[in-house]
Design an enzyme around this catalytic site. Structure first.
Site, PDB file in Angstrom:
ATOM      1  N   HIS A   1     -24.920 -36.274  43.355  1.00 24.71           N
ATOM      2  CA  HIS A   1     -23.693 -36.968  43.734  1.00 24.71           C
ATOM      3  C   HIS A   1     -24.043 -38.240  44.491  1.00 24.71           C
ATOM      4  O   HIS A   1     -25.030 -38.273  45.231  1.00 24.71           O
ATOM      5  CB  HIS A   1     -22.800 -36.075  44.602  1.00 24.71           C
ATOM      6  CG  HIS A   1     -21.399 -36.558  44.633  1.00 24.71           C
ATOM      7  ND1 HIS A   1     -20.957 -37.511  45.526  1.00 24.71           N
ATOM      8  CD2 HIS A   1     -20.344 -36.250  43.850  1.00 24.71           C
ATOM      9  CE1 HIS A   1     -19.689 -37.760  45.286  1.00 24.71           C
ATOM     10  NE2 HIS A   1     -19.289 -37.017  44.277  1.00 24.71           N
TER      11      HIS A   1
ATOM     12  N   ASP B   1     -17.908 -31.104  38.978  1.00 24.79           N
ATOM     13  CA  ASP B   1     -17.783 -30.933  37.529  1.00 24.79           C
ATOM     14  C   ASP B   1     -18.538 -29.731  36.996  1.00 24.79           C
ATOM     15  O   ASP B   1     -18.290 -29.305  35.871  1.00 24.79           O
ATOM     16  CB  ASP B   1     -18.271 -32.204  36.816  1.00 24.79           C
ATOM     17  CG  ASP B   1     -17.382 -33.377  37.145  1.00 24.79           C
ATOM     18  OD1 ASP B   1     -16.174 -33.262  36.922  1.00 24.79           O
ATOM     19  OD2 ASP B   1     -17.886 -34.397  37.645  1.00 24.79           O
TER      20      ASP B   1
HETATM   21  N1  COA Z   1     -30.078 -34.609  36.755  1.00 29.83           N
HETATM   22  C1  COA Z   1     -31.370 -34.939  36.904  1.00 29.83           C
HETATM   23  N2  COA Z   1     -31.780 -35.848  37.794  1.00 29.83           N
HETATM   24  C2  COA Z   1     -30.873 -36.429  38.574  1.00 29.83           C
HETATM   25  C3  COA Z   1     -29.504 -36.128  38.485  1.00 29.83           C
HETATM   26  C4  COA Z   1     -29.132 -35.186  37.520  1.00 29.83           C
HETATM   27  N3  COA Z   1     -27.842 -34.861  37.367  1.00 29.83           N
HETATM   28  N4  COA Z   1     -28.816 -36.851  39.383  1.00 29.83           N
HETATM   29  C5  COA Z   1     -29.708 -37.597  40.028  1.00 29.83           C
HETATM   30  N5  COA Z   1     -30.943 -37.339  39.528  1.00 29.83           N
HETATM   31  C6  COA Z   1     -32.185 -37.956  39.960  1.00 29.83           C
HETATM   32  C7  COA Z   1     -32.325 -39.301  39.289  1.00 29.83           C
HETATM   33  O1  COA Z   1     -32.978 -39.222  38.042  1.00 29.83           O
HETATM   34  C8  COA Z   1     -33.125 -40.052  40.325  1.00 29.83           C
HETATM   35  O2  COA Z   1     -34.463 -39.650  40.228  1.00 29.83           O
HETATM   36  P1  COA Z   1     -35.633 -40.729  40.422  1.00 29.83           P
HETATM   37  O3  COA Z   1     -35.464 -41.213  41.840  1.00 29.83           O
HETATM   38  O4  COA Z   1     -36.852 -39.933  40.183  1.00 29.83           O
HETATM   39  O5  COA Z   1     -35.370 -41.804  39.424  1.00 29.83           O
HETATM   40  C9  COA Z   1     -32.573 -39.536  41.631  1.00 29.83           C
HETATM   41  O6  COA Z   1     -32.088 -38.216  41.345  1.00 29.83           O
HETATM   42  C10 COA Z   1     -31.430 -40.384  42.158  1.00 29.83           C
HETATM   43  O7  COA Z   1     -30.493 -40.541  41.106  1.00 29.83           O
HETATM   44  P2  COA Z   1     -29.353 -41.619  41.053  1.00 29.83           P
HETATM   45  O8  COA Z   1     -28.676 -41.598  39.723  1.00 29.83           O
HETATM   46  O9  COA Z   1     -29.889 -42.944  41.523  1.00 29.83           O
HETATM   47  O10 COA Z   1     -28.425 -41.039  42.172  1.00 29.83           O
HETATM   48  P3  COA Z   1     -27.026 -41.559  42.529  1.00 29.83           P
HETATM   49  O11 COA Z   1     -26.742 -40.962  43.825  1.00 29.83           O
HETATM   50  O12 COA Z   1     -26.873 -43.004  42.418  1.00 29.83           O
HETATM   51  O13 COA Z   1     -26.154 -40.952  41.319  1.00 29.83           O
HETATM   52  C11 COA Z   1     -24.813 -39.635  40.031  1.00 29.83           C
HETATM   53  C12 COA Z   1     -25.165 -40.070  41.443  1.00 29.83           C
HETATM   54  C13 COA Z   1     -23.573 -38.758  40.112  1.00 29.83           C
HETATM   55  C14 COA Z   1     -24.515 -40.838  39.143  1.00 29.83           C
HETATM   56  C15 COA Z   1     -25.999 -38.829  39.425  1.00 29.83           C
HETATM   57  O14 COA Z   1     -26.335 -37.764  40.269  1.00 29.83           O
HETATM   58  C16 COA Z   1     -25.708 -38.342  38.028  1.00 29.83           C
HETATM   59  O15 COA Z   1     -25.836 -39.102  37.063  1.00 29.83           O
HETATM   60  N6  COA Z   1     -25.289 -37.051  37.891  1.00 29.83           N
HETATM   61  C17 COA Z   1     -24.935 -36.524  36.614  1.00 29.83           C
HETATM   62  C18 COA Z   1     -23.519 -36.962  36.235  1.00 29.83           C
HETATM   63  C19 COA Z   1     -22.456 -36.234  37.004  1.00 29.83           C
HETATM   64  O16 COA Z   1     -22.507 -35.024  37.153  1.00 29.83           O
HETATM   65  N7  COA Z   1     -21.457 -37.001  37.437  1.00 29.83           N
HETATM   66  C20 COA Z   1     -20.324 -36.468  38.146  1.00 29.83           C
HETATM   67  C21 COA Z   1     -20.388 -36.830  39.588  1.00 29.83           C
HETATM   68  S1  COA Z   1     -19.110 -35.988  40.490  1.00 29.83           S
END
Ligand code: COA
Length: 376
Positions: free
Chosen positions: A262, A313
C-alpha cells in the site's frame, strides 16, 4: 516552474489540501472517517449512516437517518433514456467502462446536474449514490440478456444491491457482509480516484464529470481494479495446494501480487482485518472455504517473503466471490461504495475551492533552436 519546486514521485507524503473527511495513520494502521475509527464503524454502522457521517461530519440521529434512507430509496430510479445507452454497448464491455460511460450519460438527464448551490449539490450526491448501485446491477442484467430488476424500497442500500444483482432477497448475513464492505470502502483520504474527482471539481466542472473522472481512475489495477486482479490470481491458482508454489514462483519472477502493499499503510490495512473475517465467515456459511484458505496461504507467504501486508482488495475478492458476485463486478461494487466519499470530497472542495494546479519539474532540453522542416 518555480526554482525550488522538486517533483516527488507519485506525490508520496505530499499534502495537497486540507481535508476533514477521513484520516489515515499508515504506520499504526489507523483509518478514521470524521475522527471515528473504522473498526467501530465496521462493527456498528451501515452504508447510509456512513454516507451521512462523511457528508455531514457527524453521525445522524434516528430521524435524520430514517429520512436519508427514505430519500435514497426514493432516488432508486434510472431515466428510461439510459437503458438504450447501456444496451448499445458490446456485451464484452468491461463493467467499469460501462459504468463510467453510464454515469457520464446520466448527467444530461439529471435536473440538478449543473447545480452548485449547496443544497442541490447534496441532493445530487445522494441521488447519484443511489443510482450507482442501480447502474451496476442493470449493466450485469442487460449483458446477460435480462431486464433490470426493479429496486425494493424496503431494503437497505446494501441488501437492495444484492437483490438487484441476484434476483432474490439476500440472507441476513449476506446483506450484513455487503453493508460492512460498503462501509469499509466508502472513503480513503486522498487516494487516486478521490484526487481525480477533486481536480475535476476544482475547475468547477459538474458533479457527473468529477465522478466520471474518479471512475476512470478507480479502474486501474494499481487502485480499485486490484480486487478483480486478486480473484483472477486465485482462479489461476485453482487449488489450495497450488497456492504456495504459485506465489513463490511469482515472487521469484519479480511479479507484483495484486492485493498486497500500500502507498500509505506500512502495516496491516485495518479494512483487511474485517474483510478477512467476512471472507472466512461467508465461506464457512456457504460451505466453500476454498478461496479463503487459498488467500490465507498466499498472504502468509507474501508476508514472510516480502514483508508485505494484504490491503483492502485482497480479502474483498474471496468475500465477493462467495456472495456470488461476478469477478468483473468487484471494482464496480467498490465504486458503489466509494461514491459516498467522492461526493463528500467534491462538496468539501467546492466549499473552499482553489483550482488544483501543481507544477512540473521540467527536465527536458532548453534553448533549442527551431529548425525549418526542409533542414531537419
Ligand atoms: N507484490 C510484489 N511486490 C510488491 C508489491 C506487490 N503487490 N507491492 C510493492 N511491492 C514491492 C515493489 O516491487 C518494490 O520493490 P523494489 O523496491 O524491490 O522495487 C517495493 O515493494 C515498493 O513498491 P512500490 O510499488 O514502489 O510501492 P508503493 O508504495 O509506491 O506502491 C502500490 C503501492 C499499491 C502501488 C503497490 O503496493 C502495488 O502495486 N500493489 C499491488 C496493487 C494493489 O493491490 N493495489 C491496491 C492498493 S489498495
Amino acid at each position: 516552474m518555480t526554482e525550488t519546486a522538486k517533483a516527488v514521485g507519485g506525490l508520496r507524503n505530499v499534502a495537497v489540501a486540507e481535508s476533514g473527511i477521513s484520516s489515515i495513520d499508515g504506520v499504526r494502521g489507523i483509518l478514521a472517517y470524521r475522527g471515528i475509527d473504522i473498526h467501530a464503524l465496521a462493527e456498528h454502522s451501515g452504508f447510509e449512516e456512513t454516507f451521512a457521517l462523511l457528508h455531514d461530519g457527524k453521525l445522524p440521529g434516528r430521524s435524520a437517518l430514517a429520512a436519508l434512507g427514505s430519500e435514497m430509496a426514493r432516488e432508486r430510479a434510472l431515466p428510461p433514456g439510459l437503458l438504450p445507452i447501456l444496451e448499445a454497448m458490446p456485451r464484452s464491455t468491461h463493467p467499469m467502462t460501462a459504468l463510467r460511460t453510464a454515469i457520464s450519460a446520466l448527467g444530461p438527464f439529471d435536473p440538478d446536474a449543473d447545480a452548485t448551490p449547496a443544497e442541490a449539490l447534496l441532493r445530487n450526491s445522494r441521488r447519484l449514490t443511489a443510482q450507482m448501485a442501480l447502474v451496476v446491477a442493470a449493466i450485469d442484467r442487460l449483458r446477460n440478456g435480462h431486464r433490470p430488476i426493479a429496486p425494493d424500497p424496503t431494503l437497505s442500500h446494501a441488501a437492495n444491491l444484492l437483490y438487484m444483482l441476484r434476483g432474490r432477497q439476500p440472507t441476513a448475513s449476506a446483506a450484513l457482509a455487503m453493508d460492512v464492505a460498503l462501509v469499509l470502502h466508502a472513503d480513503h483520504e486522498f487516494n487516486a480516484s478521490t484526487f481525480a474527482a477533486r481536480v475535476a471539481a476544482s475547475t468547477l466542472a459538474d458533479l457527473h464529470g468529477a465522478i466520471t473522472a474518479a471512475l476512470a481512475t478507480l479502474k486501474g489495477p494499481l487502485h480499485g481494479g486490484a480486487n478483480e486482479a486478486v480473484m483472477r490470481t486465485l482462479e489461476a491458482i485453482g487449488t489450495i495446494e497450488r497456492a504456495e508454489p504459485y506465489v513463490r514462483e511469482a515472487l521469484a519472477a519479480k511479479k507484483k501480487l495484486m492485493g498486497f502493499g500500500h502507498a500509505v499503510y506500512k502495516t496491516e490495512d485495518p479494512r483487511a482485518t474485517h474483510l478477512r473475517r467476512l471472507s472466512r465467515s461467508l465461506g464457512e456459511e456457504a460451505g466453500d472455504t476454498r478461496w479463503f484458505v487459498m488467500s490465507e496461504r498466499l498472504e502468509s507467504v507474501v508476508k514472510a517473503e516480502k514483508g508485505l501486508y494484504a490491503n483492502v482488495d485482497f480479502y474483498s475478492a474471496s468475500a465477493y466471490r462467495v456472495l456470488g458476485i461476478p469477478t468483473d463486478l468487484f471494482t464496480p461494487i467498490f465504486a458503489v461504495s466509494r461514491i459516498a466519499g467522492w461526493t463528500a470530497h467534491v462538496r468539501e472542495q467546492l466549499a473552499a475551492n482553489k483550482l488544483i494546479r501543481p507544477e512540473a519539474e521540467y527536465v527536458g532540453p532548453s534553448h533549442v533552436p527551431y529548425v525549418p522542416i526542409d533542414k531537419r
